[in-house]
Enzyme design. Structure first.
Site, PDB file in Angstrom:
ATOM      1  N   ALA A 138       0.799  -1.233   0.000  1.00  0.00           N
ATOM      2  CA  ALA A 138       0.000   0.000   0.000  1.00  0.00           C
ATOM      3  C   ALA A 138       0.839   1.295   0.000  1.00  0.00           C
ATOM      4  CB  ALA A 138      -0.971  -0.035   1.173  1.00  0.00           C
ATOM      5  N   ASP A 164      -4.295  -2.425   3.941  1.00  0.00           N
ATOM      6  CA  ASP A 164      -4.482  -1.639   2.715  1.00  0.00           C
ATOM      7  C   ASP A 164      -5.518  -0.539   2.905  1.00  0.00           C
ATOM      8  OD1 ASP A 164      -3.421  -4.406   1.739  1.00  0.00           O
ATOM      9  OD2 ASP A 164      -2.999  -2.932   0.175  1.00  0.00           O
ATOM     10  N   LYS A 199      -4.254  -8.281   2.636  1.00  0.00           N
ATOM     11  CA  LYS A 199      -4.069  -9.408   1.707  1.00  0.00           C
ATOM     12  C   LYS A 199      -4.995 -10.577   2.042  1.00  0.00           C
ATOM     13  CE  LYS A 199      -2.116  -9.651  -1.238  1.00  0.00           C
ATOM     14  NZ  LYS A 199      -2.772  -9.433  -2.566  1.00  0.00           N
TER      15      LYS A 199
END
Ligand code: MRU
Length: 341
Positions: free
Chosen positions: A52, A239, A250
């Site tokens: 990210a 993220d 993830k």
């Protein structure tokens, strides 16, 4: 523990972004020169640049490339429009990590002052990310120490949240490295991170370079490792984090959090403030990137499923806030659900 000596994940060099091609690791340390916005978008969508914070920084530098391409001799109406269109394409390259649109917008905010100002903002963001990494890691290492009084530690991590994913030492993996440097880590279990193997290829590579003892396991071995008492703490990145502390990360992270909660193991998220999206409350409203079926139905270029088999391939999942023991940023612990720990 030895200090790794490979180049920073992203830099600016004479009208191009220079970055390590993460697709080629661990076999080859290949540098990529990204000279156009299309190069940057391809690098982001193919995960040559990933993680990210790193995709945010690449996006911001991409706006600088566009500004030089369209506004070198002044910011005209047409030039401004072209840069704004490029910025929208950059921000949309991957939808889940909020860092990307945040960084692109921040760089774009300097366009009125010309391309040099856009570049200065983007490079300032790289310097900031370095400083943020250091502060975040110090807070997160303390958060682990507070919750895991037993020494030495067996840590488990997922995906890659290290130097490759940021401008400096990383988030969760940076914390692992800091704890290892303090002599507190016996072993790190690294989820291989299906289907693109960011754990096996990248995290193992970073840990090996730093001389930290580690073993890679298939993602589905993580819960078994917890049940067998091999894990004292799980550390992951993020993220996008919502107002109430739901965490997109993830694919596979949610399952880890459930397993950690079941076994009473602290589950700690380490992410910069730029990963928080306060405009979203419920994590189910976070856009989740779905990637090509081939990533699941093939392995090393060979088909592993019957021809025509379809795949479900979300790149991320969302862990609800009650399963997260603590979320740590550069400002310290930002959310806790200590009942789980
Ligand atoms: O698809 P990727 O490899 O970009 O996914 C990365 C992750 O999920 C990381 O955990 C996250 O971006 C944090 S990186 C510090």
């Amino acid at each position: 523990m030895s200090k790794p000596s490979y180049p920073a994940s992203l830099s600016w060099d004479e009208n191009a972004i220079v970055t390590l091609d993460q697709r080629a690791l661990p076999h080859e340390s290949r540098l990529l020169r990204l000279a156009t916005v299309d190069d940057v978008i391809t690098a982001i969508t193919t995960l040559a640049v990933r993680g990210a914070p790193s995709i945010g920084l690449a996006g911001a530098l991409g706006v600088a490339l566009s500004a030089y391409a369209h506004c070198r001799s002044g910011v005209t109406g047409a030039g401004r429009q072209a840069v704004h269109a490029d910025a929208r394409r950059l921000a949309a390259a991957r939808p889940t990590a909020v860092n990307l649109s945040w960084a692109v917008d921040r760089a774009l905010g300097k366009l009125a002052d010309g391309p040099d100002a856009v570049l200065a903002e983007a490079t300032a963001m790289i310097d900031e990310d370095r400083a943020i990494n250091r502060r975040m890691v110090a807070h997160a290492a303390q958060a682990v120490r507070d919750r895991c009084p037993q020494r030495p530690l067996r840590l488990l991590t997922h995906c890659n949240t290290g130097r490759l994913a940021t401008a400096a030492v990383g988030t969760a993996l940076g914390t692992v490295l800091a704890l290892a440097e303090a002599g507190m880590v016996t072993e790190v279990l690294v989820d291989e991170t299906r289907p693109l193997l960011q754990g096996a290829r990248l995290t193992a590579w970073e840990l090996a370079a730093a001389g930290v003892p580690h073993r890679v396991c298939v993602d589905s071995a993580a819960a078994a490792a917890m049940s067998r008492g091999l894990v004292d703490c799980v550390l992951v990145g993020a993220d996008r984090i919502t107002e109430r502390g739901d965490v997109a990360n993830k694919i596979g992270t949610y399952g880890l959090a459930i397993a950690a909660a079941h076994h009473g193991i602290p589950f700690i998220v380490v992410a910069p403030e730029s990963s928080w999206d306060r405009s979203v409350v419920d994590g189910r409203d976070i856009p989740i990137e779905e990637r090509d079926a081939d990533e699941v139905t093939t392995y090393g270029g060979l088909r592993t499923t019957p021809r025509g088999t379809r795949a479900y391939n979300p790149a991320f999942d969302v862990t609800p806030a009650p399963l997260v023991t603590a979320i740590v940023s550069e400002h310290g612990v930002r959310h806790t659900c200590e009942a789980v720990a």
